[in-house]
Scaffold this motif. Structure first.
Motif, short mmCIF file in Angstrom:
data_model
loop_
_atom_site.label_atom_id
_atom_site.label_comp_id
_atom_site.label_asym_id
_atom_site.label_seq_id
_atom_site.Cartn_x
_atom_site.Cartn_y
_atom_site.Cartn_z
N TRP A 116 -57.62 -39.58 -9.18
CA TRP A 116 -58.16 -40.56 -8.22
C TRP A 116 -57.68 -41.97 -8.58
N TYR A 117 -57.52 -42.25 -9.87
CA TYR A 117 -57.17 -43.60 -10.31
C TYR A 117 -55.69 -43.91 -10.15
N GLY A 118 -54.86 -42.89 -9.92
CA GLY A 118 -53.42 -43.10 -9.97
C GLY A 118 -52.97 -43.24 -11.41
N ASP A 119 -51.75 -43.70 -11.61
CA ASP A 119 -51.23 -43.90 -12.96
C ASP A 119 -51.85 -45.17 -13.53
N GLY A 120 -52.76 -45.00 -14.48
CA GLY A 120 -53.50 -46.14 -15.01
C GLY A 120 -52.80 -46.88 -16.13
N GLY A 121 -51.65 -46.37 -16.58
CA GLY A 121 -50.95 -47.04 -17.68
C GLY A 121 -51.81 -47.11 -18.92
N VAL A 132 -55.30 -47.24 -8.32
CA VAL A 132 -54.02 -47.90 -8.06
C VAL A 132 -53.50 -47.50 -6.68
N ILE A 133 -53.79 -46.28 -6.27
CA ILE A 133 -53.34 -45.71 -4.99
C ILE A 133 -51.81 -45.80 -4.87
N ASP A 134 -51.13 -45.27 -5.87
CA ASP A 134 -49.68 -45.35 -5.84
C ASP A 134 -49.00 -43.99 -5.69
N ASP A 135 -49.78 -42.94 -5.48
CA ASP A 135 -49.15 -41.63 -5.33
C ASP A 135 -50.01 -40.73 -4.45
N PHE A 136 -49.45 -39.61 -4.08
CA PHE A 136 -50.13 -38.68 -3.18
C PHE A 136 -51.41 -38.13 -3.79
N SER A 138 -53.51 -39.49 -5.87
CA SER A 138 -54.58 -40.48 -5.76
C SER A 138 -55.10 -40.57 -4.32
N GLN A 139 -54.21 -40.63 -3.37
CA GLN A 139 -54.62 -40.69 -1.96
C GLN A 139 -55.43 -39.46 -1.56
N LEU A 140 -55.02 -38.30 -2.09
CA LEU A 140 -55.72 -37.06 -1.78
C LEU A 140 -57.15 -37.09 -2.32
N CYS A 141 -57.30 -37.52 -3.57
CA CYS A 141 -58.63 -37.57 -4.18
C CYS A 141 -59.53 -38.58 -3.49
N ILE A 142 -58.96 -39.73 -3.13
CA ILE A 142 -59.75 -40.76 -2.46
C ILE A 142 -60.28 -40.24 -1.12
N ALA A 143 -59.41 -39.58 -0.36
CA ALA A 143 -59.83 -39.04 0.94
C ALA A 143 -60.86 -37.93 0.76
N TRP A 144 -60.70 -37.13 -0.27
CA TRP A 144 -61.63 -36.03 -0.55
C TRP A 144 -63.03 -36.58 -0.86
N GLU A 145 -63.06 -37.60 -1.71
CA GLU A 145 -64.35 -38.20 -2.06
C GLU A 145 -65.00 -38.88 -0.86
N LEU A 265 -47.27 -36.73 -11.47
CA LEU A 265 -48.44 -36.15 -12.13
C LEU A 265 -48.21 -36.01 -13.63
N LEU A 266 -46.99 -35.67 -14.01
CA LEU A 266 -46.67 -35.39 -15.40
C LEU A 266 -46.23 -36.62 -16.17
N LEU A 267 -45.60 -37.56 -15.49
CA LEU A 267 -45.08 -38.75 -16.17
C LEU A 267 -46.07 -39.91 -16.18
N GLY A 268 -47.06 -39.84 -15.31
CA GLY A 268 -48.13 -40.84 -15.30
C GLY A 268 -49.35 -40.29 -16.03
N GLY A 269 -50.36 -41.11 -16.18
CA GLY A 269 -51.55 -40.64 -16.88
C GLY A 269 -52.73 -41.57 -16.69
N GLN A 270 -53.84 -41.18 -17.27
CA GLN A 270 -55.08 -41.96 -17.15
C GLN A 270 -55.79 -41.98 -18.51
N ARG A 271 -56.05 -43.16 -18.99
CA ARG A 271 -56.83 -43.31 -20.22
C ARG A 271 -58.30 -43.40 -19.81
N ALA A 272 -58.80 -42.26 -19.32
CA ALA A 272 -60.13 -42.24 -18.69
C ALA A 272 -61.22 -41.96 -19.71
N MET A 273 -62.37 -42.58 -19.47
CA MET A 273 -63.54 -42.41 -20.33
C MET A 273 -64.73 -41.94 -19.50
N PRO A 274 -65.54 -41.02 -20.03
CA PRO A 274 -66.69 -40.50 -19.29
C PRO A 274 -67.91 -41.42 -19.45
#
Length: 300
Positions: A116-121, A132-136, A138-145, A265-274
């Motif tokens: 959902w966050y896109g590539d968060g760097g 970030v909404i920079d890829d499909f 992210s757009q898919l997850c945003i629309a789903w939510e 999907l493979l080259l980007g990532g998310q430093r996500a925290m719960p």
């Protein structure tokens, strides 16, 4: 409690069915193959082909996990259409059916993904972070939510579970890595610096159960361990657990040529925290990647 699941025969869904069957809940799975549901999810789980087959039975909660696998094949126009319809169109159908019901469930837990966050760097991402909404993906997850959240207008509380990379011995992305790693051909993807938000399947099931029973839960929750790792560390740890080398990098250019847009999907990532799960008091059983992989290693 009577719980309706979509995506109930998938990796997470079938584990939820087994968990909740053991707790004595009544479970119904909406599936294209209802005759297979009992075999896959457990003898006590009922499969239905149409939502109308529920009639006027009372429902307490819906768990909406349906969706074609996003990383199984390149994102052609046809594949994108399938990924969209299996999530957004299906959720729209679910909402249309709920509108016709006099009795509505109190809760909808709807699937989403850390993508959902896109590539968060290098940014640390909590549920308050903007996409970030920079890829499909992210757009898919945003629309789903956004589609799932329309259930709030029907008086239904909505919880959104943004799932990371699920570690399981029964399928999912880890199973696709096993062959190259066991052959000694595993290694980092691209430069290996991208963050990988991961979660052990047992924690994934436990947190959904936690949210089901937490009456004040609503909105998005990051479903990932509180210690994300970089791709190169993930590869090194998996290789160590499998007693195989993990030094064969996959160049970014090769991934882009072979996978096209899906390579993001493979080259980007998310430093996500719960953050919200931790604030709510949820305790992760597996916070260390090595411990999580060691737990699964005997079944890999």
């Amino acid at each position: 409690m009577h719980i309706l699941l979509t995506g109930g025969t998938g990796l997470i869904g079938r584990q939820l069915c087994r968990h909740w069957s053991g707790q004595g809940h009544q479970l119904t799975v909406w599936s294209r193959r209802p005759e297979k549901v009992a075999q896959i999810c457990g003898a006590q789980v009922r499969g239905i082909a149409r939502l109308e087959d529920l009639g006027d039975e009372s429902l307490d909660a819906i768990i909406n996990l349906a969706g074609a696998p996003i990383a199984d094949r390149p994102w052609t126009h046809r594949r994108k259409a399938l990924l969209w319809s299996s999530r957004i169109t299906l959720t729209e159908s679910l909402l249309a059916w709920l509108e016709t019901r006099e009795q509505k469930p109190a809760l909808l837990i709807s699937g989403s993904a850390i993508g959902w966050y896109g590539d968060g760097g290098e940014r640390e991402l909590t549920e308050d972070s903007p996409p970030v909404i920079d890829d499909f993906a992210s757009q898919l997850c945003i629309a789903w939510e956004e589609t799932a959240q329309r259930a709030e207008a029907l008086g239904i509380r909505v919880v959104l579970v943004r799932t990371g990379l699920v570690l399981s011995a029964d399928g999912g992305f880890l199973s696709r890595l096993l062959l190259p790693f066991k052959l000694g051909l595993g290694g980092p993807l691209g430069n290996g610096r991208q963050w990988m938000p991961w979660i052990h399947i047992e924690d994934q099931i436990a947190l959904i159960d936690f949210l089901l029973h937490r009456n004040q839960a609503s909105g998005p929750y990051n479903a990932c361990a509180p210690k994300p790792v970089r791709n190169r560390e993930f590869a090194k740890t998996l290789g160590s657990v499998l007693h195989r080398p993990a030094f064969m990098p996959m160049p970014a250019l090769a991934l882009k040529v072979g996978l096209g847009e899906m390579s993001l999907l493979l080259l980007g990532g998310q430093r996500a925290m719960p953050a919200r799960l931790l604030e709510a008091g949820f305790t992760f059983q597996f916070t260390d990647l090595r411990a999580a992989l060691d737990d699964l290693s005997g079944r890999l």
